[in-house]
Design an enzyme around this catalytic site. Sequence first.
Site, mmCIF file in Angstrom:
data_model
loop_
_atom_site.group_PDB
_atom_site.id
_atom_site.type_symbol
_atom_site.label_atom_id
_atom_site.label_comp_id
_atom_site.label_asym_id
_atom_site.label_seq_id
_atom_site.Cartn_x
_atom_site.Cartn_y
_atom_site.Cartn_z
ATOM 1 N N LYS A 215 -6.908 61.568 -6.392
ATOM 2 C CA LYS A 215 -6.410 61.185 -7.694
ATOM 3 C C LYS A 215 -4.836 60.501 -7.224
ATOM 4 C CE LYS A 215 -4.600 63.009 -12.120
ATOM 5 N NZ LYS A 215 -3.583 61.938 -12.191
ATOM 6 N N PHE A 305 -12.505 52.750 -8.803
ATOM 7 C CA PHE A 305 -13.234 54.166 -8.889
ATOM 8 C C PHE A 305 -14.281 53.888 -9.748
ATOM 9 C CE2 PHE A 305 -9.069 54.893 -11.074
ATOM 10 C CZ PHE A 305 -9.416 55.093 -12.434
#
Length: 521
Positions: A215, A305
Site C-alpha cells: 500500500k 495496480f
Amino acid sequence: MAGLCKALEATTKRKEKSRLLAEFLHGLEPGEVAPAVLLVVGSIFPEFDPRALEVGWSTMRRVLDGGKQTTLLNEPLTIDVVHKTLSSIAQTSGSGSRRLKSSLLEGLISRADPVEVEVLVRIIFKEMRIGVNEGVMLEGIAEAAGVKTGLVRRALMLTGDLGEVARIALTEGEEGLGEVRMRMFVPLKPMLASMSYDIAEVVEAHSGETAFEYKFDGARIQIHRQGDVVRIFSRRLSDVTESIPDIVRLIRESIGSEDAVLEGEVVAIGEGGKPLPFQDLMRRFRRVHEVEEMVEKIPLRLHLFDLLYMDGALLIDEPYVERWRLMEGVCPSELLAERIVTEDVGEVEAFLKRAMEAGHEGLMAKRLDSRYTPGVRGKRWFKIKPSESLDLVVVAADWGYGRRTGWLSNYHLAVRDGLEYRVIGKTFKGLTDEEFKWMTERLEGLKVREVKGTVHVRPGLVVEVAFNEIQRSRQYASGYALRFARVTRIREDMGPGDADTLARVGSLYEGQFRFKAKVEL
Ligand code: AMP
C-alpha cells in the site's frame, strides 16, 4: 422543484423520498430532467466536472440584502434558467468577475419567491441537507423510469453523470441504459477498501489464498490513454494531467497498449529512492506553474495496480487475477505494484515488514476472484496498516453538533512537556455514543472555563489515540500533528503524569524517516 425540496426535507423515509422524486421527475420536460436531478442533489455539474461557482458569502449577503423581490413583475424561474445562470456564474472568471457573478445572482434572486431563495442559497453553498444523496436519487430515477435500480447505478458508474443517466432512464428506458458504455477520458469512480488490522481475519474473509500488494502512501491516479493522448485523473476524479507531465511521458513510452485505462499510485521520491511523506507529494500535485521545475525537484514513481479497460473492452467484471494477467502483458514489471499471493499469515507478516521498511504505508489485500466495483467500499479489498498509538491528555473539548449535539465530542489532545501540556491534535473519531456520554460527564467535572463552545478542562483524563503518521505542524503548540487520529481506548487506569511526552513524539517522528526520505523546499 423548490416545493419538492421542502417535501423531501420533511420526510426521513427513504421510500417516501423515492416516491416524491419519481413523481416529480415524471412531470418534467425531457430537457429539464438532467439539470433538475443535479440541482436536487445539490450539485450543478457532474462530479468529474471541475467547474465551481465561487460565490462568497459576502457577495450572497449583499445580493440578499439588496433583494429587490419583484416576483410579481417577472416571469417565474424555471429549472432551465436557474441551471444556465448558475453555469454562467461558474464560467465567469478574471477581472470584473465578482461584479458579473453578483449581477447574475441578483437576476436569479429577484425572480425567486422566498422558498426558492432558500433552496438557491442551499445549492450555491452546497448545503442541500434534504437527505437526498446519490443513492436515494438513483432509486427515485429507477422508480420514475420503471427500471431496476442496479441498471441505473451501473450507468452512473460508467458515465459519472447523474443528470445524463436520469435523462437516459426517463427518455430511453431500460434499452437506453443497457447501451451506456464507458467513455474514454471520463473517469470511473475508484473502488474502495475496508480497513483491517488483522491479517488472519483478511485471509479468512477472502476464503484462503489472496493477493497482497504494497500500500503506497501517495496519490491514486486513473490513467486514460488512447494513442498519444493521455489524461490522468485524481481519486476525486479531477483532471491532474498538467501537474504530472513526467507520468504522461512515462505512460506513452512504456505501456504496451494504445487503448487502455490503468490505475495506480504515484509516490514522491526523495534521497536514495525512498518515498517522501504524503505532504510533500501534495505540494507537487497542487503545482500548476513551473511544473517542470518541480519534476526535477520531486521526482515521482508510479506503481500500477489495476487495468480497467483495454482495446475496446471494459474489464471491470473480469476477476482480479485476469485483470492483473492482462496488465502484466502490457506493463513493464518495474511499474507494477510489488505483491505476493498467499494464505500464509507468517509470509504476509514478513511482506508487511518489508513494505514498512521500504517506506510504504502497509498492504492492500485483494480477493482473487473479485470484480472491480467503482465507488463501492467492500470487503473484497482490505487495507492493512500497522498503526501506532500515544496516550494523550484531554485538555479541552468542543460541544458537538448534528448527531453529537449535547456531547463534548471533539477532544483537544495534548502531550506532556515538563509541567506543561501541549496540544498535538483534535479528534472526535473512535468512540461509541455511550463513551461520548461518559466522556462528557467526566469532562464537565474537570471544567475550568468555557469559551465559544469549547470547554477547557484540568488535565485529568487520558485516552489512547491511534494514528498513522506524525507530521510537523504550526497549527498546534506541540509543533506536531497526528494524521488520522482516533481514540482507541479511554485510559481510566492512567493519570496525566502517565501520558506520553513531547520528547517521545519527537523521536517517533524522527523514526519515521528511518525508512522515509525528508525534503526541504
Ligand atoms: P481508501 O481509498 O481509503 O479505500 O484506501 C485505499 C487507498 O490506498 C487508495 O485510494 C489508494 O490511493 C491507496 N493505495 C496505495 N496502494 C494501493 C494498492 N496497491 N491498491 C489499491 N490502492 C492503493
